[in-house]
Write an enzyme that holds these catalytic residues in place. Structure first.
Site: not given
Ligand code: NAD
Ligand code: TYD
Length: 354
Positions: A42, A91, A135-137, A160, A164, A224
């Site tokens: 991509t 991402s 991810t930590d998100e 996003y 995930k 962050r």
């Protein structure tokens, strides 16, 4: 090319992207592995990220989509994989806000496709491993206090992070329902070479070089936790080799920065590197409209990983950021190539940051 009998054959997805390219290189440099890199290429995938290892005898690249079940099935038939390290994903949070369906397709359906093919091919699952890079998100947003641990309940807030989180749940569901051996790691924000310049740090470096404005969302007060990409890649190899099946590991740098502090720090570093008068780059800082639903703070407790597997970041943030800036200044062609053409057109149409 074929693998020798005693090497471990692994499928790495998304290996032409930012983190994936560092992970692929690390496994290919270890002759115990034979690596197939499956990547759709991509806008975020770039084979220039892997030029130095592309002719190695234990490496093969396959251009393709993780959602293509027939292709993935054929790869399993051809290679009888011992493990998958799954990084392919959409991402970028901003892109997920403008195009959530694409995120559901790649991150959820793509992961589910890989799980389904692995389940159907790994009848005797012992010694196999499905490793999902997450991810930590997925844990949502923190206030000023506290850290995300492996036990923090999922509370994703962006398209996003929701995609995930959903894919993490499917991985665990396959472990629980079909006894598919798996491991998941949830990492904080990465930075380093090969990072596509739509994410904060490479975007700032690129814009400072071009003397363009530096868009800071809202008041720049979001926080962050930053980790150098090589330290993430090292953690991934360690977890793949020594992590316990069915476990989750958080990966982070114990390195929290408020966005505006980071932006100013990077401006000053760039001024030094470019021989600018001190304060030149800070003048480019522009506060712009906040991101919709912007998570306030992410911070990871990575103590399980350090206690169980003795992992630690190898560089400080100051060292990592300097390496990163040097890499971007030495790789002007890479930056030119990825910021020209289709990407820039898309970027300008979708992300007017004024
Ligand atoms: P990236 O956007 O740089 O790269 C993604 C790669 O996946 C690209 O090479 C792209 O071509 C490929 N890809 C996308 N869709 C595909 C598809 N349908 N089939 C095959 N390949 C496809 O991403 P990144 O920043 O390197 O992140 C890699 C993984 O790590 C992702 O799963 C992400 O969620 C996770 N992660 C990233 C960070 C971070 O800070 N960047 C932090 C924690 C976890
Ligand atoms: P980003 O690199 O997109 O990572 P993530 O959203 O996954 O954490 O953004 C990092 C932080 O920087 C986030 O709080 C949003 C902010 N940000 C800006 O202020 N300006 C920008 O142009 C970008 C891309 C991000």
């Amino acid at each position: 090319m074929s693998s020798s009998n005693d090497s471990r054959r692994i499928l790495i997805t998304g290996g032409a992207g930012f983190i994936g390219s560092h992970v692929v290189r690390r496994f290919v440099k270890d002759s115990n592995y034979y690596v197939i890199n499956l990547d759709k290429l991509t806008y975020a995938g770039n084979l220039d990220n892997l030029r130095d290892i592309e002719n190695e005898s234990n490496y093969e690249f396959v251009k393709g989509d993780i959602c293509d079940e027939d292709l993935v099935h054929q790869l399993f038939k051809d290679h009888d994989f011992d493990g998958i390290v799954h990084l392919a994903a959409e991402s970028h949070v901003d892109r997920s806000i403008s195009n959530p369906l694409e995120f559901a397709q790649t991150n959820v359906i793509g992961t589910l496709t890989l799980l389904e093919v692995a389940k159907n091919n790994w009848k005797e699952g012992k010694n196999k491993l499905f490793y999902h890079i997450s991810t930590d998100e997925v844990y949502g947003s923190l206030d000023e206090e506290g850290l995300f641990t492996e036990k923090t309940p999922y509370d994703p807030k962006s398209p996003y992070s929701s995609s995930k989180a959903s894919s993490d749940h499917f991985v665990r569901a396959y472990g629980n329902t079909y006894e598919l051996p798996y491991v998941i790691s949830n990492c904080s924000n990465n930075y380093g070479p090969n990072h596509f310049p739509e994410k904060l740090i490479p975007l700032l470096i690129n814009n400072i070089k071009k003397k363009e404005s530096l868009p800071v969302y809202g008041k720049g007060e979001n926080i962050r936790d930053w980790l150098y990409v090589e330290d993430h890649a090292a953690a991934i190899k360690l977890i793949f080799e020594k992590g316990r099946s069915g476990e989750t590991y958080n990966i982070g740098g114990f390195n929290e920065w408020k966005n505006i502090d980071l932006v100013e720090f990077l401006c000053d570093l760039m001024d030094k590197k470019l021989d600018n008068e001190k304060g030149t780059s800070r003048k480019l800082i522009t506060f712009v409209k906040d991101r919709a639903g912007h998570d306030l703070r992410y911070a990871i407790d990575a103590s399980k990983l350090s206690k169980e597997l003795n992992w630690r970041p190898s560089v400080t943030f100051e060292e990592g950021l300097e390496k990163t800036v040097d890499w971007y200044l030495e790789n002007e062609k890479w930056l030119e190539d990825v910021t020209s053409g289709e990407y820039m057109k898309y970027y300008k149409e979708h992300y007017s940051k004024t």
